[in-house]
Scaffold this active site. Sequence first.
Site, PDB file in Angstrom:
ATOM      1  CD  GLU A  10      41.512  45.631  49.596  1.00  0.00           C
ATOM      2  OE1 GLU A  10      41.321  45.989  48.490  1.00  0.00           O
ATOM      3  OE2 GLU A  10      41.208  45.986  50.545  1.00  0.00           O
TER       4      GLU A  10
ATOM      5  CD  GLU B 232      33.641  40.841  49.911  1.00  0.00           C
ATOM      6  OE1 GLU B 232      33.478  41.625  50.859  1.00  0.00           O
ATOM      7  OE2 GLU B 232      34.983  40.935  49.516  1.00  0.00           O
TER       8      GLU B 232
ATOM      9  CE  LYS C  69      33.967  45.461  48.150  1.00  0.00           C
ATOM     10  NZ  LYS C  69      35.141  44.589  47.543  1.00  0.00           N
TER      11      LYS C  69
ATOM     12  CD  GLU D 231      34.176  47.370  44.565  1.00  0.00           C
ATOM     13  OE1 GLU D 231      34.880  46.283  45.139  1.00  0.00           O
ATOM     14  OE2 GLU D 231      35.082  48.278  44.093  1.00  0.00           O
TER      15      GLU D 231
END
Length: 374
Positions: free
Chosen positions: A155, A205, A208, A216
Site C-alpha cells: 500500500e 471508505e 473505515k 483514514e
Amino acid sequence: MGRYVAVGNEPFLETFNGTYLNTTFPAMQSVQAALVKAGLGGQVKVTVPLNADVYQSPTGKPSDGDFRADIHGLMLSIVQFLAATGAPFVANVYPFISLYEDPNFPLDYAFFQGSTAPVVDGGVTYQNTFDANHDTLVAALRRNGYPNVSIVVGEVGWPTDGNANANPQYARQFNQGFLSHIASGQGTPLRPGPVDAYLFSLIDEDQKSIEPGNFERHWGIFYYDGKPKYPLSLRGDNGSTLMPAKEVSYLQRRWCVLKPSANLADQKVGDGVSYACGLADCTSLGYKTSCGGLDAKGNVSYAFNSYYQTNDQDDRACDFRGLATTTTVDPSAGTCRFIIDIAPSSGAAVVAPRRFAGDVAAVLAVFLLLVSML
C-alpha cells in the site's frame, strides 16, 4: 504478476500491544501447509502485509536499517519463511503518516520533486521519504542475511481530506510523483530496477475506522460515486487520465439541513450532531479540511445531511427532534460538498454502494495497480 495470500494486515502495529504476535506466523505456516496439500504451494505464495514500523534506523540513515527490537526474533522467523518459500516481503509505506505524526517533518521530503532537507547516507543522498523507507527495509534484510528476499509495496498513497495535509492537491502531487518515479524503472539506491507497488486506494471508505485519524476514510483516487478527485496518469506520464464511472444513479436532489429558526444553544442540536456523526461520516469537518470553512450552522447541516443520505433519504432521518428540514437548494459551499447518495441497486449496478464494511472494504477498495508492469 505473482499470486499471493495475505495473512492479516499490519498485525504488528505497536498500537495493537502485541495482540497478534503469537498467532500470525503459525497462521502463515498453516495456510502454506494447506496450499502445499492442495498442490498449489509453488503457484500461490503466503505473506503478511506489514506496516513500515516493523523496521527502523537508529540513526535515520537507511543503511543502518534493522527490524524493530521488540519483534526482532519473530521478524527473522517470518523472513526466513518468506525466503524459503519464495514469497515477497510486503510493506505498507505511507510518507503521509510521517508528516501526520511529526509536525516538524519536512513537507517536500514526502514528495518526489527534490527536498531542501535530504538525508545523506554515505555516498547516497535521499531526496524523498519513499526511497529512504524502502531502502531501510532493504538494509534490514541485508543485515540479517536475506539480501535476495523480494519486496512488494502493498500500500502507498495519500489521503484527500480529514487533516490539514490531506487534500486533493497534495494527493495528486504525491501519487503522480510516485507513479512517474516507479514508471522510470530506476528503483531505489539500494535496490535499482522495477519496484512492485500497489496504489491505495480506489475509492473512499466512509465506515473505515478513524482511530488513526479522520483521514483514514479518504484515501481513494475516486469519490464514493466514481468521480475522479483529480487528474492522474496511471502510466506516470502526461497521457491518459482517470475517467468517471458511467450511468451512476443518484437519489433525488434533496438535502437535510438545520432549520433556520433553530437555536444553536439548544442542547438538542449538540445531541443531534453527536448522534448523526456517530452513525454517518463527518470526517470532512475540522480544521483545514474540505468543510473547515463552514460556520456553526453549516457544520450541523453537514452532519444532518450525512446521516440523511446514509439512510437513503428516509424522511425519518431528517427530523432530529424537529430541528431539521429538507431542501432542494444545494448547501455545498467552496470545497465543501454536501453529497447526494447513490440510489439503491436495482438491476445492473455500475458502482458499488457507498457503505462498505471494515476490513472487507479495505480489500475491495484497494486499487490493484501493479505499477512495475508499466
